[in-house]
Design a protein around this motif. Structure first.
Motif, PDB file in Angstrom:
ATOM      1  N   LEU A  71       0.870  -1.315  -0.020  1.00  0.00           N
ATOM      2  CA  LEU A  71       0.059   0.111   0.177  1.00  0.00           C
ATOM      3  C   LEU A  71       1.031   1.160  -0.025  1.00  0.00           C
ATOM      4  N   ILE A  96      -1.078  -1.002  -4.496  1.00  0.00           N
ATOM      5  CA  ILE A  96      -2.178  -0.129  -4.342  1.00  0.00           C
ATOM      6  C   ILE A  96      -1.799   1.086  -3.959  1.00  0.00           C
ATOM      7  N   GLN A  98      -2.826   4.887  -2.577  1.00  0.00           N
ATOM      8  CA  GLN A  98      -3.762   5.585  -1.913  1.00  0.00           C
ATOM      9  C   GLN A  98      -3.603   7.008  -2.256  1.00  0.00           C
ATOM     10  N   GLU A 108      -9.442   1.118   6.598  1.00  0.00           N
ATOM     11  CA  GLU A 108     -10.413   0.174   5.830  1.00  0.00           C
ATOM     12  C   GLU A 108      -9.558  -0.279   4.599  1.00  0.00           C
ATOM     13  N   THR A 109      -8.844   0.260   3.819  1.00  0.00           N
ATOM     14  CA  THR A 109      -8.111  -0.275   2.688  1.00  0.00           C
ATOM     15  C   THR A 109      -7.393  -1.598   2.832  1.00  0.00           C
ATOM     16  N   LYS A 112      -9.815  -4.442   3.238  1.00  0.00           N
ATOM     17  CA  LYS A 112     -10.262  -4.645   1.933  1.00  0.00           C
ATOM     18  C   LYS A 112      -9.496  -5.271   0.944  1.00  0.00           C
ATOM     19  N   GLU A 113      -8.069  -4.750   0.761  1.00  0.00           N
ATOM     20  CA  GLU A 113      -7.227  -5.051  -0.170  1.00  0.00           C
ATOM     21  C   GLU A 113      -6.175  -6.144   0.343  1.00  0.00           C
TER      22      GLU A 113
END
Length: 377
Positions: A71, A96, A98, A108-109, A112-113
């Motif tokens: 992330l 990913i 952000q 949350e990410t 979720k990911e």
């Protein structure tokens, strides 16, 4: 005016033929600007070899996996964020991105990911810990937590381990000009070397020197200088800065450190941030660490300001946690109980937030502009 190109559309628009362009190891890859925390940012010209050699060294040193999902939160014009993204690409992992730093959205990410690897500067980690009801978020996928770009207070290190107990926390240290990692504190050493930023990574040579460029004894404070394949080519259109920074093949970092008998590096402070009060050297990072340990303090920054009595006075700018209150007098008394007399702040100001650049580093130049910059000789 800026705009973004859709990646799939960009791929379709190409003809699929490999361009007949020869790219050598030492050809410039890009210009990465320094953080500018002590002055005007400089453009570090980094080569393809600079980037790849540093990425490979870090991958050898840390846990890595082709299944890694990174992330990316700091901006990609931050060298550490770009380097970690490159490492993920080299492993065949996923990244990913952000778009904005929103601690609740990041929490949350992660769930979720199914994020496995997370890099944030200490200020970001600190903000994440302030998210209400943090325990409701799922951090179970996280395997690697990485911090860097600033010294990580030990109280914050413990707090990170508290919310993500099974994560491996790596503390990376370095700077843009070195592409960027120079030392790494591994999880296995974190408990016994709590205040260290680790040892040099593979391929990086270090020395700790005095003002005359002579090596200092173990345990003595000096400037850390580097030599590696990751060292910048030069500063963009700034030959004077290049000549000052690169001397006899060694890059002079401006960071003050000490080494222990096992070769672990301990950061004392930035050379330009050191305060000389009453003829004694005061390292702001040490004072800031004491302030961070107070339960009501969220953030702190220490600078030197003009003092008729001491030459430079130790001044602290403090941000309190939401809903907390403490007077300057009480906080000064707390510091006096935990620091030598010449190190304690002579004055304290409270602020809603500390001035930071896009990479999350405190801009002490802004604080000096506001509170007064002590004269240097």
């Amino acid at each position: 005016m800026s705009y973004a190109i859709n990646y799939n559309e960009f791929l379709i628009s190409g003809n699929g033929e490999e361009p007949c362009i020869s790219v050598n190891d030492n050809d410039p890859a890009h210009i990465m600007y320094t953080s500018g925390t002590t002055g005007r940012p400089k453009g570090a010209i980094l080569s393809h070899k600079n980037q790849l050699s540093n990425a490979l060294s870090v991958l050898i040193e840390r846990d890595s996996s082709p299944d890694e999902i990174f992330l990316c939160i700091p901006p990609l014009f931050h060298e550490a964020a770009l380097a970690l993204t490159l490492e993920t690409v080299m492993m065949g992992g996923s990244t990913i991105i952000q778009r904005q730093f929103d601690p609740a959205a990041i929490s949350e990410t992660i769930g979720k990911e199914k994020i496995t690897t997370l890099f944030m500067v200490p200020a970001m980690w600190n903000a994440l810990l302030q998210v209400p009801n943090l325990g409701k978020f799922n951090f179970s996928s996280l395997k690697l937590a990485i911090t860097g770009a600033a010294i990580l207070p030990q109280s914050l290190r413990k707090a990170i381990s508290g919310i993500i107990p099974n994560v491996k926390l790596y503390d990376m240290f370095g700077q843009t000009e070195m592409s960027p990692v120079t030392t790494l504190l591994k999880p296995k050493d974190a408990l016994r070397k709590t205040a260290s930023v680790g040892k040099p990574i593979i391929g990086v040579e270090i020395r700790v020197v005095d003002y005359h460029g002579q090596d200092v004894p173990v345990g003595q404070v000096g400037e850390i200088i580097y030599r590696s394949a990751g060292m910048l080519l030069e500063y963009y259109k700034n030959s004077e800065a290049t000549e000052q920074a690169i001397v006899d093949g060694w890059f002079h970092s401006g960071d003050l450190v000490r080494l222990d008998s096992e070769g672990f590096v301990y950061v004392v402070d930035r050379k330009k941030d050191m305060v000389i009060s009453g003829g004694e050297n005061v390292y702001p990072a040490e004072v800031e660490a004491v302030l961070y340990n107070h339960e009501k303090v969220l953030e702190a920054a220490v600078i030197g300001i003009p003092s008729g009595k001491w030459g430079e006075g130790v001044h602290a700018v403090v941000v309190l946690k939401n809903g907390q209150y403490i007077s300057a007098v009480e906080l000064l008394e707390y510091c006096a109980a935990h620091l030598a007399g010449y190190k304690k702040p002579r004055s304290i100001d409270f602020a809603e937030a500390l001035p930071r650049n896009a990479a999350g580093k405190v801009l002490k130049t802004k604080l000096r502009e506001k509170f007064g910059s002590a004269m240097k000789y």
